[in-house]
Design an enzyme around this catalytic site. Structure first.
Site, PDB file in Angstrom:
ATOM      1  N   CYS A  97       0.859  -1.178   0.000  1.00  0.00           N
ATOM      2  CA  CYS A  97       0.000   0.000   0.000  1.00  0.00           C
ATOM      3  C   CYS A  97       0.898   1.232   0.000  1.00  0.00           C
ATOM      4  O   CYS A  97       1.736   1.375   0.879  1.00  0.00           O
ATOM      5  CB  CYS A  97      -0.873   0.058   1.243  1.00  0.00           C
ATOM      6  SG  CYS A  97      -1.340  -1.545   1.935  1.00  0.00           S
ATOM      7  N   GLU A 159      -7.556   9.124   1.187  1.00  0.00           N
ATOM      8  CA  GLU A 159      -7.032   8.695  -0.104  1.00  0.00           C
ATOM      9  C   GLU A 159      -8.146   8.261  -1.056  1.00  0.00           C
ATOM     10  O   GLU A 159      -9.185   7.770  -0.623  1.00  0.00           O
ATOM     11  CB  GLU A 159      -6.111   7.473   0.075  1.00  0.00           C
ATOM     12  CG  GLU A 159      -4.960   7.678   1.019  1.00  0.00           C
ATOM     13  CD  GLU A 159      -4.110   6.423   1.190  1.00  0.00           C
ATOM     14  OE1 GLU A 159      -2.902   6.575   1.431  1.00  0.00           O
ATOM     15  OE2 GLU A 159      -4.653   5.308   1.097  1.00  0.00           O
TER      16      GLU A 159
END
Length: 238
Positions: A97, A159
């Site tokens: 990630c 995000e």
């Protein structure tokens, strides 16, 4: 949103980083891609400023990705984030990630090639996977997820996360500054991890929990037919 509005959003409070890992602090200077809620690029800002709750509360949003890498036995590679990580240390999460950076190669948006190049870079940096084993054309972009999560009183995430799938056997040589442990797991083992997290026995990242509880098992059951889940137009608001 114009540049003046972006600058108004961003505050740069003095954060004492003396107690944080030096290698991770250096990464805070990387330039992330600022976006609006429809994933349109509106600027760039440091990783540090993008991850301060003070800025997130004002709406600062950046582009990110989450890689799910499966081996040829259809087991998913998970990692446990190192205790040195500034956000969500020690948490279990999907394979990799991170964020595309504000540079020409990773800003390129056609077919999400910039994001896929960033994923290739971070798979090498975190897990030591040779870049030639994960070329961007073998990293499949499914869809996007918009989420917000607080790590502690100072740091958090906000995000639009590109979901990327890879299915192949790879060579691993993880960086211990990034990864505390790693493992290939079955669906049943992920289900058990989710139960353990609910009981407080382990910690998992909020984005992995969101994805696992909503989409992951459906995708997992169809690794050879993922094209039916490709949706590049919709941003799932979580």
């Amino acid at each position: 949103m114009n540049l003046g509005q972006i600058r108004h959003l961003v505050t740069m409070p003095e954060i004492n980083t003396d107690n944080l890992d030096k290698q991770q602090v250096q990464l805070l200077a990387e330039m992330c891609i600022l976006i609006d809620e429809n994933d349109n690029k509106i600027g760039a800002e440091t990783k540090k400023n993008c991850h301060l709750n003070e800025n997130i509360k004002k709406g600062l949003l950046h582009r990110a990705f989450s890689v799910f890498l499966f081996n040829t036995e259809n087991k998913l590679l998970l990692q446990q984030r190192s205790d040195a990580k500034i956000t969500f240390p020690g948490c279990f999460t999907n394979t990799c990630c991170s964020h595309p950076l504000s540079n020409p190669g990773e800003l390129e948006e056609n077919d999400a090639i910039g994001v896929r190049r960033a994923a290739q870079r971070r798979l090498q940096a975190e897990l030591g996977i040779p870049m030639e084993q994960v070329p961007p054309e073998e990293i499949n972009y499914l869809t996007r997820i918009h989420y917000k999560a607080q790590s502690d009183s100072i740091w958090g995430e906000h995000e639009i996360d590109y979901i990327l799938f890879v299915r192949k056997n790879v060579t691993l040589n993880p960086d211990p500054n990034e990864i505390k442990s790693y493992m290939y797991v079955s669906k049943e083992e992920v289900e058990e991890m989710l139960k353990k997290a609910t009981r407080g026995e382990i910690k998992i990242t909020p984005w992995f929990q969101i994805i696992a509880e909503t989409f992951l098992f459906k995708w997992w059951d169809n690794l050879s037919h993922l094209h039916q889940f490709v949706d590049h137009d919709k941003i799932h608001r979580m």
